[in-house]
Design a protein around this motif. Structure first.
Motif, short mmCIF file in Angstrom:
data_model
loop_
_atom_site.label_atom_id
_atom_site.label_comp_id
_atom_site.label_asym_id
_atom_site.label_seq_id
_atom_site.Cartn_x
_atom_site.Cartn_y
_atom_site.Cartn_z
N TYR A 1 0.84 -1.21 0.00
CA TYR A 1 0.00 0.00 0.00
C TYR A 1 0.88 1.26 0.00
CZ TYR A 1 -3.05 3.67 1.83
OH TYR A 1 -3.73 4.84 2.03
N VAL A 2 1.89 1.27 0.84
CA VAL A 2 2.80 2.42 0.90
C VAL A 2 3.55 2.57 -0.42
CG1 VAL A 2 4.85 3.36 2.03
CG2 VAL A 2 3.05 2.29 3.40
N ALA A 3 3.96 1.44 -1.02
CA ALA A 3 4.72 1.49 -2.27
C ALA A 3 3.92 2.13 -3.40
CB ALA A 3 5.14 0.08 -2.68
N VAL A 4 2.60 1.92 -3.40
CA VAL A 4 1.76 2.46 -4.48
C VAL A 4 1.24 3.85 -4.15
CG1 VAL A 4 -0.41 2.13 -5.74
CG2 VAL A 4 1.08 0.18 -5.29
N CYS A 5 0.75 4.03 -2.93
CA CYS A 5 0.11 5.29 -2.58
C CYS A 5 1.09 6.38 -2.15
CB CYS A 5 -0.91 5.05 -1.45
SG CYS A 5 -2.24 3.92 -1.93
N TYR A 6 2.26 5.99 -1.66
CA TYR A 6 3.27 6.96 -1.26
C TYR A 6 4.63 6.56 -1.84
CZ TYR A 6 -0.38 8.03 2.14
OH TYR A 6 -1.58 8.35 2.73
N PRO A 7 4.75 6.52 -3.17
CA PRO A 7 5.98 6.01 -3.79
C PRO A 7 7.22 6.84 -3.45
CG PRO A 7 4.56 7.08 -5.42
CD PRO A 7 3.75 6.96 -4.15
N LEU A 8 7.04 8.16 -3.30
CA LEU A 8 8.19 9.01 -3.01
C LEU A 8 8.70 8.84 -1.58
CD1 LEU A 8 7.09 12.29 -4.84
CD2 LEU A 8 8.57 10.45 -5.68
N ARG A 9 7.82 8.39 -0.69
CA ARG A 9 8.21 8.21 0.71
C ARG A 9 8.46 6.75 1.07
NH1 ARG A 9 3.94 11.08 4.48
NH2 ARG A 9 5.54 10.43 5.98
N HIS A 10 8.28 5.86 0.10
CA HIS A 10 8.41 4.42 0.37
C HIS A 10 9.79 4.06 0.91
CE1 HIS A 10 9.20 0.16 -0.78
NE2 HIS A 10 7.98 0.00 -0.30
N THR B 1 11.99 0.89 5.56
CA THR B 1 13.44 0.65 5.65
C THR B 1 13.69 -0.72 6.27
OG1 THR B 1 13.57 1.66 7.85
CG2 THR B 1 13.85 3.12 5.95
N ILE B 2 14.93 -1.16 6.20
CA ILE B 2 15.30 -2.44 6.81
C ILE B 2 15.06 -2.39 8.32
CG2 ILE B 2 17.17 -4.08 7.17
CD1 ILE B 2 16.25 -3.86 4.28
N ARG B 3 15.39 -1.26 8.92
CA ARG B 3 15.20 -1.12 10.37
C ARG B 3 13.72 -1.18 10.73
NH1 ARG B 3 13.98 2.87 13.92
NH2 ARG B 3 14.92 2.73 16.02
N ASN B 4 12.88 -0.44 10.01
CA ASN B 4 11.44 -0.45 10.30
C ASN B 4 10.82 -1.82 10.04
OD1 ASN B 4 11.57 2.24 11.01
ND2 ASN B 4 10.82 3.00 9.04
N THR B 5 11.33 -2.50 9.03
CA THR B 5 10.84 -3.86 8.76
C THR B 5 11.19 -4.80 9.91
OG1 THR B 5 11.13 -3.51 6.37
CG2 THR B 5 10.92 -5.78 7.13
N GLY B 6 12.41 -4.67 10.42
CA GLY B 6 12.81 -5.48 11.57
C GLY B 6 11.97 -5.18 12.80
N VAL B 7 11.64 -3.89 13.00
CA VAL B 7 10.79 -3.50 14.12
C VAL B 7 9.40 -4.12 13.97
CG1 VAL B 7 9.63 -1.56 15.25
CG2 VAL B 7 12.04 -1.38 14.62
N ALA B 8 8.86 -4.08 12.74
CA ALA B 8 7.53 -4.63 12.49
C ALA B 8 7.50 -6.14 12.76
CB ALA B 8 7.11 -4.35 11.05
N ILE B 9 8.54 -6.86 12.31
CA ILE B 9 8.61 -8.31 12.53
C ILE B 9 8.74 -8.60 14.02
CG2 ILE B 9 10.05 -10.35 12.17
CD1 ILE B 9 10.67 -9.29 9.38
N THR B 10 9.54 -7.81 14.72
CA THR B 10 9.70 -7.99 16.17
C THR B 10 8.38 -7.78 16.89
OG1 THR B 10 12.00 -7.21 16.04
CG2 THR B 10 10.95 -7.20 18.21
N MET B 11 7.61 -6.77 16.47
CA MET B 11 6.32 -6.50 17.08
C MET B 11 5.33 -7.64 16.83
SD MET B 11 5.84 -2.42 16.29
CE MET B 11 4.17 -2.42 16.96
N VAL B 12 5.38 -8.22 15.62
CA VAL B 12 4.52 -9.36 15.31
C VAL B 12 4.83 -10.54 16.22
CG1 VAL B 12 4.05 -11.12 13.56
CG2 VAL B 12 4.05 -8.72 12.92
N TRP B 13 6.11 -10.86 16.36
CA TRP B 13 6.50 -11.98 17.22
C TRP B 13 6.19 -11.69 18.69
CZ3 TRP B 13 8.34 -16.87 16.19
CH2 TRP B 13 8.62 -17.15 14.84
N ALA B 14 6.39 -10.44 19.11
CA ALA B 14 6.10 -10.08 20.50
C ALA B 14 4.61 -10.19 20.80
CB ALA B 14 6.60 -8.66 20.78
N PHE B 15 3.78 -9.72 19.88
CA PHE B 15 2.32 -9.78 20.07
C PHE B 15 1.85 -11.22 20.15
CE2 PHE B 15 -2.01 -9.97 18.37
CZ PHE B 15 -2.66 -9.08 19.21
#
Length: 320
Positions: free
Chosen positions: A118-127, A132-146
């Motif tokens: 969704y971000v890649a299509v709707c906000y291509p300039l800010r994607h 980022t790799i860091r934000n992706t790691g944070v998202a995965i960590t939050m999924v596992w923590a939840f």
């Protein structure tokens, strides 16, 4: 969540030895094949720099890892029930906790993957700055923590059960999620959490899909990119439905049990196990392995070319 492991309950009642051997073969062979494909995909996603430094491939690795562990545990518990092997409560509890954890990782990872598209299509300039790799790691960590918090909650609910009154820790039923619902509140919590996960994940993926469709009407949007993202999100929605299909497993069996014999019910239960439990865990590797232009040539090389290379020397050796 009443997931794959619940399909082991009384799955062999009334079945003869020959039929049990046939069922074991028909489920184990596909599992071994898809286990090999999944492990190959996991190896590929860690062997190339482009995969290790791209967010969507990092998320795909997380999805495949959870699906592979879940499929493996499901088949192990299935074989144990086929062989009529009873476990102890502690061993069963550990297996069920891991199964529940990995089973819930998949739908939440699909949600994150949908938001990334969704971000890649709707906000291509800010994607590039948002995903980022860091934000992706944070998202995965939050999924596992939840998901880990949910498993911890289930364990705390089990503490209300008077284990000291048990004559032995040896179980009298096959290991399954339902057997581990030793207190009524565990069952209530499971149903509430399942509804929450089903609704929230569904709303997130559908909202992302609608957002991409709306973006497609913009004249400044890359139509090819939007079309590809829309198809990807549609696949995510199908995957999510298959991943959460185990929630209808018990209601379906209860409804069918009122109209068929017990032997027929057991056979239907085995069919459900294959199509509702095993099949969804195998589709991710096939979908991305065949559809993604970057992964496809690499996985074809590892699955086909190396096999040919191993056959050719063997032929050469025989001819000499």
């Amino acid at each position: 969540m009443s997931d794959a492991t619940q399909s082991q309950t009384n799955i062999t009642v009334g079945l003869g030895l020959v039929e049990r051997v046939m069922l074991t073969t028909l489920t184990t062979v596909p599992c071994c094949i898809f286990f090999f494909i999944n492990v190959t995909m996991l190896f590929i996603l860690r062997s190339k720099l482009v995969f290790r430094e791209t967010s969507r491939y990092i998320l795909l690795y997380n999805l495949l890892f959870a699906d592979t562990v879940q499929m493996t545990l499901s088949q192990i518990l299935y074989i144990l029930s086929i062989c009529r092997i009873m476990l102890t409560f502690p061993v069963c509890g550990v297996l069920i906790m891991i199964a529940n954890l990995t089973n819930e990782i998949s739908p939440l990872t699909l949600v994150v993957m949908s938001l990334e598209r969704y971000v890649a299509v709707c906000y291509p300039l800010r994607h590039a700055t948002i995903i980022t790799i860091r934000n992706t790691g944070v998202a995965i960590t939050m999924v596992w923590a939840f998901c880990s918090l949910n498993v911890l909650t289930r364990v705390l609910l089990l503490l209300n059960f008077p284990f000291q009154d048990l004559e032995s820790l040896q179980m009298k039923n096959f290991c399954s999620t339902l057997v581990m619902f030793l207190v009524p509140i565990s069952d209530h919590y499971d149903k509430a959490y399942t509804c929450f996960l089903f609704i929230s994940a569904g709303v997130a993926v559908i909202s992302s899909y609608i957002g991409v469709i709306v973006a497609a009407r913009s004249a400044s949007t890359d139509k090819a990119s939007v079309r590809k993202a829309r198809n990807t999100l549609l696949l995510h929605l199908v995957q999510l439905g298959l991943s959460l299909s185990s929630t209808i497993h018990n209601p379906l069996l209860i409804a069918i049990s009122k109209t068929v014999t017990r032997i027929m019910l057991v056979r239907v239960q085995n069919i459900f196990y294959v199509f509702i439990i095993i099949l969804p865990r195998c589709l991710s590797a096939l979908i991305y392995g065949l559809r993604d232009q970057t992964i496809r040539p690499v996985i074809v090389y590892y699955l086909c070319c190396r096999l040919k290379l191993s056959v050719v020397p063997a032929k050469a050796e025989n001819s000499s």
